[in-house]
Structure formats: C-alpha cells, structure tokens
Design an enzyme around this catalytic site. Structure first.
Site, PDB file in Angstrom:
ATOM      1  N   LYS A   1     -30.780 -14.526  35.985  1.00 50.27           N
ATOM      2  CA  LYS A   1     -30.947 -15.074  37.411  1.00 50.27           C
ATOM      3  C   LYS A   1     -32.446 -14.324  37.808  1.00 50.27           C
ATOM      4  O   LYS A   1     -32.494 -13.159  37.500  1.00 50.27           O
ATOM      5  CB  LYS A   1     -29.966 -14.773  38.216  1.00 50.27           C
TER       6      LYS A   1
ATOM      7  N   GLN B   1     -35.973  -7.415  38.386  1.00 54.28           N
ATOM      8  CA  GLN B   1     -34.850  -8.205  38.655  1.00 54.28           C
ATOM      9  C   GLN B   1     -33.532  -7.791  38.135  1.00 54.28           C
ATOM     10  O   GLN B   1     -32.792  -7.849  38.809  1.00 54.28           O
ATOM     11  CB  GLN B   1     -35.216  -9.851  38.073  1.00 54.28           C
TER      12      GLN B   1
ATOM     13  N   LYS C   1     -32.414  -5.101  40.474  1.00 54.04           N
ATOM     14  CA  LYS C   1     -32.387  -5.821  42.049  1.00 54.04           C
ATOM     15  C   LYS C   1     -30.913  -6.399  41.922  1.00 54.04           C
ATOM     16  O   LYS C   1     -29.964  -6.371  42.788  1.00 54.04           O
ATOM     17  CB  LYS C   1     -33.568  -6.639  42.335  1.00 54.04           C
TER      18      LYS C   1
ATOM     19  N   LYS D   1     -36.732 -13.611  34.265  1.00 53.55           N
ATOM     20  CA  LYS D   1     -37.724 -14.415  35.267  1.00 53.55           C
ATOM     21  C   LYS D   1     -38.672 -15.404  34.311  1.00 53.55           C
ATOM     22  O   LYS D   1     -38.420 -15.362  33.183  1.00 53.55           O
ATOM     23  CB  LYS D   1     -38.678 -13.086  35.416  1.00 53.55           C
TER      24      LYS D   1
ATOM     25  N   GLY E   1     -37.134 -19.891  42.787  1.00 54.81           N
ATOM     26  CA  GLY E   1     -38.751 -19.855  43.004  1.00 54.81           C
ATOM     27  C   GLY E   1     -39.386 -18.474  43.006  1.00 54.81           C
ATOM     28  O   GLY E   1     -38.618 -17.397  43.099  1.00 54.81           O
ATOM     29  N   ASP E   2     -40.666 -18.403  43.190  1.00 51.03           N
ATOM     30  CA  ASP E   2     -41.422 -17.112  43.081  1.00 51.03           C
ATOM     31  C   ASP E   2     -42.810 -17.687  43.669  1.00 51.03           C
ATOM     32  O   ASP E   2     -43.071 -18.596  44.083  1.00 51.03           O
ATOM     33  CB  ASP E   2     -41.296 -16.268  42.003  1.00 51.03           C
TER      34      ASP E   2
ATOM     35  N   THR F   1     -35.420 -13.738  51.727  1.00 47.51           N
ATOM     36  CA  THR F   1     -36.255 -12.457  51.478  1.00 47.51           C
ATOM     37  C   THR F   1     -36.734 -11.878  52.396  1.00 47.51           C
ATOM     38  O   THR F   1     -36.585 -10.733  52.476  1.00 47.51           O
ATOM     39  CB  THR F   1     -37.118 -12.956  50.094  1.00 47.51           C
TER      40      THR F   1
ATOM     41  N   ASN G   1     -43.663 -17.556  51.323  1.00 47.33           N
ATOM     42  CA  ASN G   1     -42.341 -17.570  51.802  1.00 47.33           C
ATOM     43  C   ASN G   1     -41.957 -16.342  52.314  1.00 47.33           C
ATOM     44  O   ASN G   1     -41.224 -16.173  53.414  1.00 47.33           O
ATOM     45  CB  ASN G   1     -41.516 -18.135  50.514  1.00 47.33           C
TER      46      ASN G   1
ATOM     47  N   SER H   1     -29.575 -16.377  46.770  1.00 51.36           N
ATOM     48  CA  SER H   1     -29.402 -17.356  45.814  1.00 51.36           C
ATOM     49  C   SER H   1     -27.924 -17.419  45.098  1.00 51.36           C
ATOM     50  O   SER H   1     -27.267 -18.380  44.675  1.00 51.36           O
ATOM     51  CB  SER H   1     -30.325 -17.132  44.786  1.00 51.36           C
TER      52      SER H   1
HETATM   53  P1  NDP Z   1     -45.746 -17.557  47.957  1.00 51.38           P
HETATM   54  O1  NDP Z   1     -46.524 -18.328  46.973  1.00 51.38           O
HETATM   55  O2  NDP Z   1     -44.880 -18.273  48.740  1.00 51.38           O
HETATM   56  O3  NDP Z   1     -46.837 -16.678  48.557  1.00 51.38           O
HETATM   57  C1  NDP Z   1     -47.683 -15.605  48.066  1.00 51.38           C
HETATM   58  C2  NDP Z   1     -48.687 -15.175  48.983  1.00 51.38           C
HETATM   59  O4  NDP Z   1     -49.254 -14.020  48.398  1.00 51.38           O
HETATM   60  C3  NDP Z   1     -49.717 -16.010  49.567  1.00 51.38           C
HETATM   61  O5  NDP Z   1     -49.917 -15.711  50.896  1.00 51.38           O
HETATM   62  C4  NDP Z   1     -50.665 -15.561  48.265  1.00 51.38           C
HETATM   63  O6  NDP Z   1     -51.980 -15.910  48.796  1.00 51.38           O
HETATM   64  C5  NDP Z   1     -50.718 -14.210  48.116  1.00 51.38           C
HETATM   65  N1  NDP Z   1     -51.051 -13.778  46.926  1.00 51.38           N
HETATM   66  C6  NDP Z   1     -50.728 -14.247  45.945  1.00 51.38           C
HETATM   67  N2  NDP Z   1     -51.149 -13.710  44.605  1.00 51.38           N
HETATM   68  C7  NDP Z   1     -52.291 -12.833  45.456  1.00 51.38           C
HETATM   69  C8  NDP Z   1     -53.203 -12.010  44.998  1.00 51.38           C
HETATM   70  N3  NDP Z   1     -53.355 -11.775  43.478  1.00 51.38           N
HETATM   71  N4  NDP Z   1     -53.943 -11.227  45.695  1.00 51.38           N
HETATM   72  C9  NDP Z   1     -53.862 -11.413  47.296  1.00 51.38           C
HETATM   73  N5  NDP Z   1     -52.569 -12.232  47.781  1.00 51.38           N
HETATM   74  C10 NDP Z   1     -52.132 -12.718  46.884  1.00 51.38           C
HETATM   75  O7  NDP Z   1     -44.824 -16.534  47.189  1.00 51.38           O
HETATM   76  P2  NDP Z   1     -43.580 -15.543  47.803  1.00 51.38           P
HETATM   77  O8  NDP Z   1     -43.766 -15.389  49.093  1.00 51.38           O
HETATM   78  O9  NDP Z   1     -42.229 -16.338  47.434  1.00 51.38           O
HETATM   79  O10 NDP Z   1     -43.782 -14.375  47.109  1.00 51.38           O
HETATM   80  C11 NDP Z   1     -44.460 -13.145  47.399  1.00 51.38           C
HETATM   81  C12 NDP Z   1     -43.952 -11.795  46.886  1.00 51.38           C
HETATM   82  O11 NDP Z   1     -42.676 -11.691  47.005  1.00 51.38           O
HETATM   83  C13 NDP Z   1     -44.103 -11.893  45.222  1.00 51.38           C
HETATM   84  O12 NDP Z   1     -44.420 -10.719  44.706  1.00 51.38           O
HETATM   85  C14 NDP Z   1     -42.538 -12.341  44.783  1.00 51.38           C
HETATM   86  O13 NDP Z   1     -42.374 -11.845  43.342  1.00 51.38           O
HETATM   87  C15 NDP Z   1     -41.899 -11.527  45.638  1.00 51.38           C
HETATM   88  N6  NDP Z   1     -40.439 -12.084  45.827  1.00 51.38           N
HETATM   89  C16 NDP Z   1     -40.263 -13.332  46.243  1.00 51.38           C
HETATM   90  C17 NDP Z   1     -39.014 -13.878  46.522  1.00 51.38           C
HETATM   91  C18 NDP Z   1     -38.628 -15.249  46.860  1.00 51.38           C
HETATM   92  O14 NDP Z   1     -37.380 -15.501  47.279  1.00 51.38           O
HETATM   93  N7  NDP Z   1     -39.772 -16.127  46.751  1.00 51.38           N
HETATM   94  C19 NDP Z   1     -37.918 -12.934  46.323  1.00 51.38           C
HETATM   95  C20 NDP Z   1     -38.103 -11.541  46.160  1.00 51.38           C
HETATM   96  C21 NDP Z   1     -39.499 -11.104  45.817  1.00 51.38           C
HETATM   97  P3  NDP Z   1     -52.794 -17.121  48.152  1.00 51.38           P
HETATM   98  O15 NDP Z   1     -52.204 -18.206  49.026  1.00 51.38           O
HETATM   99  O16 NDP Z   1     -54.212 -16.936  48.754  1.00 51.38           O
HETATM  100  O17 NDP Z   1     -52.823 -17.245  46.943  1.00 51.38           O
HETATM  101  O1  2IT Z   2     -37.998 -11.695  42.908  1.00 48.92           O
HETATM  102  C1  2IT Z   2     -37.049 -12.332  43.114  1.00 48.92           C
HETATM  103  O2  2IT Z   2     -36.045 -11.756  43.526  1.00 48.92           O
HETATM  104  C2  2IT Z   2     -37.162 -14.061  43.295  1.00 48.92           C
HETATM  105  N1  2IT Z   2     -38.206 -14.539  43.198  1.00 48.92           N
HETATM  106  C3  2IT Z   2     -36.017 -14.854  43.676  1.00 48.92           C
HETATM  107  C4  2IT Z   2     -35.196 -14.746  42.583  1.00 48.92           C
HETATM  108  C5  2IT Z   2     -33.935 -15.976  42.874  1.00 48.92           C
HETATM  109  O3  2IT Z   2     -33.330 -15.997  41.774  1.00 48.92           O
HETATM  110  O4  2IT Z   2     -33.552 -16.121  43.791  1.00 48.92           O
END
Ligand code: NDP
Ligand code: 2IT
Length: 460
Positions: free
Chosen positions: A104, A125, A128, A140, A179-180, A224, A255, A392
């Site tokens: 997952k 992951q 976690k 992943k 997603g991520d 998240t 997100n 999830s």
């Molecule tokens: P999104 O794609 O929705 O948003 C990512 C954000 O981070 C954007 O604002 C983006 O800016 C910025 N970003 C990405 N890469 C860079 C970089 N190299 N330098 C600076 N800013 C950056 O992703 P999420 O919000 O889903 O994910 C954000 C983090 O949270 C990640 O580390 C992800 O692994 C983690 N995560 C996500 C989960 C989920 O359910 N979605 C769950 C747990 C953890 P820009 O648009 O300019 O690229």
């Molecule tokens: O980093 C993370 O925990 C995620 N991107 C979400 C993973 C999931 O299966 O919901």
C-alpha cells in the site's frame, strides 16, 4: 501525559557496530540512492536497542530482509503529446513488504523520481503503515513524468499508458496504489478508468483516493493534512499547550498543505505563510484557504497568482526564505529535504515549539538533529503524515463492505487513529529511555510490528 521538553542526549549520531556493518553492506549493494540511504540511516540509528533486546531478530536477519524490497518493478511508459510527438517515461512500483497486508502506498509523478526516491518512500511507507495499526503492507511507485504544463488530454493519455503495464502488478489483495505528489483525484480517475477497461472488473479496492462518485471515501482528500495537525495538537497537549492562537508556517500548497492549513484554522491557529516550488506567500493576517483551494485545486495556478488575487495584504517572495518567517509551529508539507540545518536553526532561534512533517522526509538529518537537540516537539513523517494512508485503509474497508461512511464518522476514526499513533510513539519512546523523542518512538514501534509479523510468517 506530560513531558518536559528536553530530548537532548537522545539525538543518536553513531550506529552500533553491529548495525553499522549491515548498513554499510546495504549502501554498497544499492549505490547512488542517497535518499534511500538517508531513510535507512535514520531507522538504523534508533532501532539499535530493539535489536539488542531481540536476539531472534538478529538470528533471523530481520534487518537485512526488511531493507530488501520483495519486488522492484521498472517499466517503459510510451505516450503521445497533443502534437503527436512520442515521449518515453519510466514507471516504477516497489513492492516493499507485504507481511502486514497488501502493498500500500502512493504513486508520484515528478521529474525527480528515480528508483532511489521510490525506495526511500516505500521504506518509510512500510513503517508508517505499520504504525496505523491497519492491515496494510508497504509499497510506492510513480514516474519521472512531469505533469507541469501538460493538458488534461495529455495527463489522461499518460495515466492510461502507465496503467496499461501497472495493472498486471496490482489488485485489491495484492497492491493498492493511491496518490502522492502530482497524482490526485483527476489522475486516479484516469488510472482507475483504464484498469477497469483492461480487466473488465469494477474492482474499487484496487486504488484509493478515488472520487466520491466512483468508490471514494469521505475525508480521504483532507486526511493527510488534517491528520498531521491532529498529531501536532497531541504533541502540544503532551506539553500542556495547544494550537490556539499560534502562528504557523506551512510549506507547499498541494493536497497535504491545503488541508493542514484548513485544520489549523479550525483549531484556532493562523497559517501566515505557504509556498510552491518557485517561492512563498507571506500573509500575516492568515492565508485564505477557500481562495487557495480555488487557485490551486480548481484553476491549477501558482502561489504568485494567489498573492495577486489577495492584493496588498499578501506578499509573494520569489525563491527560498520561508523558514525564516518567525512562527511557533512549522509544517513542512512539500517534499523531501526541503528544510535543512540552517532553516531548522532559524526556526529554533525564532522560537518554534513544534514541527510536524506533513511531507515524507522533508527535514534533512541536520535539521532533525537541530530540532531534537533544541527540545522542539518533532513529529516525524512516518507518524505525523500517516492519516492519509490510514484513511486509504478506511476507504478499502468501505469498498470491501460496499458501504459509505459519513464525513463526521470518518473524521472521528481519523482522529482516533492519529491519537493512537501519537500515544504509541510517545509510550515507546519512554520505554526506550528517550522521553518525548517521537523519532525513536515511531521507528521502534513501526519496526517491531513489521519484524514480529515477518517472524510469524516464516522465512519470507
Ligand atoms: P501535491 O502534488 O498535491 O503538492 C506538492 C506541493 O509541494 C506543491 O505545492 C509543490 O509545488 C511542492 N513541491 C513539490 N516538489 C517540490 C520541490 N522539489 N521543491 C519545492 N516544492 C515542491 O503533493 P502532496 O501534497 O500530495 O504531497 C506533498 C508531500 O506529502 C510529499 O512529500 C508526499 O510524499 C507527502 N504525503 C502525501 C500524502 C497524500 O495523501 N497525498 C500522504 C502522506 C504524505 P509545485 O506545484 O511548484 O511543484
Ligand atoms: O505517503 C503516503 O502515505 C501517501 N502518499 C498516501 C498513500 C496511500 O496509500 O494512501
């Protein structure tokens, strides 16, 4: 449950000899994967006492087995852009460990994606997911595809091309992506549509983060960010504090960031800055989360556009410097290694009291050391951002029972899960002589759950 905010002395910097050898061998065998090495190192630095207490783990080579993914899949993803030009990207799915349940974890679309990035994310992951207490293993995936500037039709064709290969490796009982970075509800829709077409099965449980109209679950979108803020609130409570009235800085505007900002507001705090990869917006009266959703989620624009719409109260600053803004709580919610030792020192100097990693490994090793030595309440990603994957798992539960829960019920479950994760980390840290150190707590509690399941299942 109260703790004096002092964890200095617990910031391990050296590895036990026994573990050093294992770590070095893994690094040699997996060259040029610095993020994977970094994630390994952090776990190795904290699980020494557990391994010492459990000779059966050593005998069964548990560490060596846990660090080796069960399966690593790399594939070609050919697709055409709107002008008919052919592109070739690389797709990945690392199925790290299925001792606790089906693999997952999310899919990331970003040009920086390579095998090392996917392996670090899969490794994090795994622990976690174990911390959530839900029946999910760790995995992943993703691609080095860059979605920026691509049309909707191009995103759809890319997702269809990726799923054409990925579909043979996933399934409700095998591997369940979500997603991520760069992958949200729109992309999951195209991925699910292609999976359904190829398999001729409406197998809702094969993906999570789906839209509400086609098998998704309430609160997954928010989970998240909300979960991260709940975790921080629990850390503050353990110190007889709360978020009420506090200034908060959040990085990112995707997100995780958006819903962290929303929850901070609901709990009485104020988010005064957030960012994207080009710069940040500083708005001392508080970010307008409804406008942020409109700009980022609906119109898919940039933070500079948000600032322009807000007018004089909001200032867009090109480039870095976000962490120099004085705040009491910092939530890095963008990407790995975005907050370094200097940024951490600036935050500590400016009086930060709590840091919650909404992103995966956003703080460098130097930054983590700085926070731990300063006694800052520090919630590591594998605990603080576990609310997304936990919800999830709740989505999988609803899919399996063909049920659909209310927002209130689901959010209540999320709150319970985050509280349980906090308490497990807190109590484990205590047991291992590192009171208030959530890094030790999360690594030891997550590792023990995976190790015990692996032992029970024989030589897997
Ligand atoms: P999104 O794609 O929705 O948003 C990512 C954000 O981070 C954007 O604002 C983006 O800016 C910025 N970003 C990405 N890469 C860079 C970089 N190299 N330098 C600076 N800013 C950056 O992703 P999420 O919000 O889903 O994910 C954000 C983090 O949270 C990640 O580390 C992800 O692994 C983690 N995560 C996500 C989960 C989920 O359910 N979605 C769950 C747990 C953890 P820009 O648009 O300019 O690229
Ligand atoms: O980093 C993370 O925990 C995620 N991107 C979400 C993973 C999931 O299966 O919901």
């Amino acid at each position: 449950m109260t703790v004096t905010p002092a964890v200095s002395g617990t910031a391990h910097t050296t590895l036990d000899d026994r573990l050093e050898g294992v770590y070095e061998a893994i690094v040699r065998r997996n060259p040029a994967q610095p993020e994977f090495h970094q994630a390994l190192r952090e776990v190795f630095e904290t699980v020494g006492p557990v391994v010492a207490k459990h000779p059966e783990y050593v005998e069964a080579k548990l560490l060596e087995r846990i660090c080796e993914p069960e399966r690593q899949i790399i594939f070609r993803v050919p697709w055409t852009d709107d002008r008919g030009e052919v592109h070739v990207n690389r797709g990945f799915r690392v199925e790290f460990n299925s001792a606790l349940g089906p693999y997952k974890g999310g899919l990331r679309f970003h040009p920086s994606v390579d095998l090392g990035i996917i392996k670090f994310l899969g490794f994090e992951q795994l622990f976690k997911n174990a911390l959530t207490g839900m029946p999910i293993g760790g995995g992943k995936g993703g691609s080095d595809f860059d979605p920026k500037g691509r049309s909707d039709a191009e995103i759809m064709r890319f997702c269809q091309a990726l799923m054409t290969e990925l579909q043979r490796h996933i399934g409700e009982y095998t591997d369940v992506p979500a997603g991520d970075i760069g992958v949200g509800e729109r992309e999951l829709g195209y991925l699910f549509g292609q999976y359904k077409r190829i398999t001729n099965r409406y197998e809702s449980g094969v993906l999570t983060g789906k839209g509400l109209a086609w098998g998704g679950a309430r609160v997954r979108r928010e989970a998240t960010g909300y979960g991260c803020v709940y975790f921080v609130e629990r850390m503050l409570e353990a110190r007889d504090m709360s978020l009420e009235g506090r200034d908060v800085v959040v990085s990112g505007s995707g997100n995780v960031a958006i819903y962290a900002i929303e929850k901070v507001g609901q709990l009485g705090g104020r988010v005064i800055a957030c960012s994207d990869s080009t710069g940040f917006v500083h708005e001392p009266t508080g970010i307008d989360v409804e406008l942020l959703k409109q700009v980022k989620e609906v119109e898919r624009l940039r933070m500079s556009d948000y600032a322009e719409r807000r007018g004089s109260g909001a200032r867009f600053v090109d480039g870095s410097g976000l962490w120099e803004i004085p705040c009491e709580v910092a939530l890095p919610c963008a990407t790995q290694n975005e907050l370094d030792g200097d940024a951490a020192a600036a935050l500590v100097r400016n009086g930060v009291i709590a840091v919650g990693e909404g992103a995966n490994m956003p703080c460098t090793r130097d930054a983590v050391r700085t926070f731990r030595e300063a006694g800052t309440a520090f919630g590591p990603g594998k605990a603080a951002n576990a609310g997304g994957v936990a919800t999830s798992a709740l989505e999988m539960q609803q899919n399996a029972s063909r049920d659909s829960w209310t927002f209130e019920h689901t959010e209540e479950r999320l709150l319970e899960i985050m509280t349980d994760i906090h308490d497990a980390c807190f109590e484990t840290a205590d047991q291992y002589g590192a009171p208030g150190d959530y890094v030790t707590g999360a690594n030891v509690a997550g590792f023990t759950r995976v190790a015990d399941a692996m032992l029970a299942l024989g030589l897997i």
